[in-house]
Design a protein around this motif. Structure first.
Motif, short mmCIF file in Angstrom:
data_model
loop_
_atom_site.label_atom_id
_atom_site.label_comp_id
_atom_site.label_asym_id
_atom_site.label_seq_id
_atom_site.Cartn_x
_atom_site.Cartn_y
_atom_site.Cartn_z
N ALA A 279 0.82 -1.22 0.00
CA ALA A 279 0.00 0.00 0.00
C ALA A 279 0.85 1.26 0.00
O ALA A 279 0.58 2.20 -0.75
N MET A 280 1.89 1.31 0.82
CA MET A 280 2.69 2.53 0.89
C MET A 280 3.41 2.81 -0.42
O MET A 280 3.55 3.96 -0.83
N ASP A 281 3.85 1.76 -1.13
CA ASP A 281 4.53 1.94 -2.41
C ASP A 281 3.55 2.40 -3.48
O ASP A 281 3.89 3.20 -4.35
N VAL A 282 2.32 1.87 -3.43
CA VAL A 282 1.30 2.23 -4.42
C VAL A 282 0.95 3.71 -4.31
O VAL A 282 0.83 4.41 -5.33
N ARG A 283 0.78 4.21 -3.10
CA ARG A 283 0.43 5.63 -2.93
C ARG A 283 1.52 6.53 -3.52
O ARG A 283 1.23 7.50 -4.21
N GLU A 284 2.77 6.18 -3.27
CA GLU A 284 3.89 6.98 -3.78
C GLU A 284 3.98 6.90 -5.30
O GLU A 284 4.13 7.91 -5.98
N GLN A 285 3.87 5.70 -5.85
CA GLN A 285 3.98 5.52 -7.30
C GLN A 285 2.83 6.22 -8.02
O GLN A 285 3.03 6.81 -9.07
N ALA A 286 1.62 6.15 -7.47
CA ALA A 286 0.48 6.81 -8.10
C ALA A 286 0.66 8.32 -8.10
O ALA A 286 0.37 8.99 -9.10
N ALA A 287 1.15 8.88 -7.00
CA ALA A 287 1.37 10.32 -6.93
C ALA A 287 2.40 10.77 -7.97
O ALA A 287 2.21 11.79 -8.63
N LEU A 288 3.46 9.99 -8.14
CA LEU A 288 4.48 10.33 -9.13
C LEU A 288 3.94 10.24 -10.56
O LEU A 288 4.39 10.96 -11.44
N ALA A 289 2.96 9.34 -10.78
CA ALA A 289 2.38 9.16 -12.11
C ALA A 289 1.23 10.14 -12.37
O ALA A 289 0.68 10.15 -13.46
N GLY A 290 0.84 10.93 -11.35
CA GLY A 290 -0.25 11.87 -11.54
C GLY A 290 -1.62 11.22 -11.43
O GLY A 290 -2.58 11.70 -12.01
N LEU A 291 -1.72 10.13 -10.69
CA LEU A 291 -2.98 9.43 -10.50
C LEU A 291 -3.42 9.51 -9.05
O LEU A 291 -2.60 9.69 -8.15
N LEU A 292 -4.69 9.34 -8.82
CA LEU A 292 -5.24 9.24 -7.47
C LEU A 292 -5.62 7.79 -7.23
O LEU A 292 -6.04 7.09 -8.17
N VAL A 293 -5.45 7.30 -6.02
CA VAL A 293 -5.84 5.92 -5.70
C VAL A 293 -6.84 5.94 -4.55
O VAL A 293 -6.78 6.80 -3.67
N GLU A 294 -7.76 4.99 -4.61
CA GLU A 294 -8.74 4.85 -3.55
C GLU A 294 -8.96 3.37 -3.28
O GLU A 294 -8.73 2.53 -4.15
N ALA A 295 -9.37 3.07 -2.07
CA ALA A 295 -9.69 1.71 -1.67
C ALA A 295 -10.97 1.79 -0.83
O ALA A 295 -10.91 1.90 0.38
N PRO A 296 -12.14 1.77 -1.50
CA PRO A 296 -13.39 2.02 -0.79
C PRO A 296 -13.69 1.04 0.34
O PRO A 296 -14.35 1.40 1.30
N GLN A 297 -13.19 -0.18 0.25
CA GLN A 297 -13.48 -1.15 1.30
C GLN A 297 -12.47 -1.07 2.46
O GLN A 297 -12.59 -1.79 3.43
N GLU A 298 -11.47 -0.20 2.34
CA GLU A 298 -10.45 -0.04 3.37
C GLU A 298 -10.46 1.39 3.90
O GLU A 298 -9.79 2.26 3.37
N PRO A 299 -11.23 1.68 4.96
CA PRO A 299 -11.28 3.05 5.47
C PRO A 299 -9.93 3.55 5.98
O PRO A 299 -9.68 4.75 6.00
N ALA A 300 -9.03 2.66 6.37
CA ALA A 300 -7.71 3.06 6.87
C ALA A 300 -6.66 3.08 5.77
O ALA A 300 -5.46 3.08 6.06
N PHE A 301 -7.06 3.12 4.51
CA PHE A 301 -6.12 3.06 3.39
C PHE A 301 -5.00 4.11 3.50
O PHE A 301 -3.84 3.78 3.25
N PRO A 302 -5.27 5.34 3.89
CA PRO A 302 -4.16 6.31 3.97
C PRO A 302 -3.08 5.91 4.98
O PRO A 302 -1.97 6.41 4.92
#
Length: 106
Positions: A11-34
């Protein structure tokens, strides 16, 4: 913009990689995703390689559905079989048949 492959990443790598790519990520079933760190992505939408506009949202799942597999993701503990107790041990030579063990000299 092409969507990178997030499946299999933490999860921590995905958030960083998405930000660098200019994308937003969400995980609706995981309220603690951040705050998630070691959970692994098992599915994503849109699929890797899809063309999306800058700032598009990629939805992630960290758990298999009831018909998709065994469920759960991330680190599995306890490991089986368990490692032996006592740390590393030196292997002894085979006995020479005299009934006595030959211990290695240090």
């Amino acid at each position: 913009m092409t969507v990178p492959k997030f499946v299999g990443q933490m999860a921590m790598d995905v958030r960083e990689q998405a930000a660098l790519a200019g994308l937003l990520v969400e995980a609706p079933q995981e309220p603690a995703f951040p705050f998630m760190v070691t959970d692994y992505v098992v599915r994503q939408f849109p699929e890797p390689g899809a063309q999306v506009p800058f700032g598009a949202i990629v939805t992630l799942w960290f758990d298999f559905g009831p018909d998709e597999g065994e469920g759960g993701s991330g680190v599995r503990e306890p490991r089986t079989p368990r490692p032996p107790h006592g740390g590393m041990q030196r292997e002894l030579d085979e006995p020479d048949g005299s009934g006595e063990w030959i211990l290695p000299v240090r």
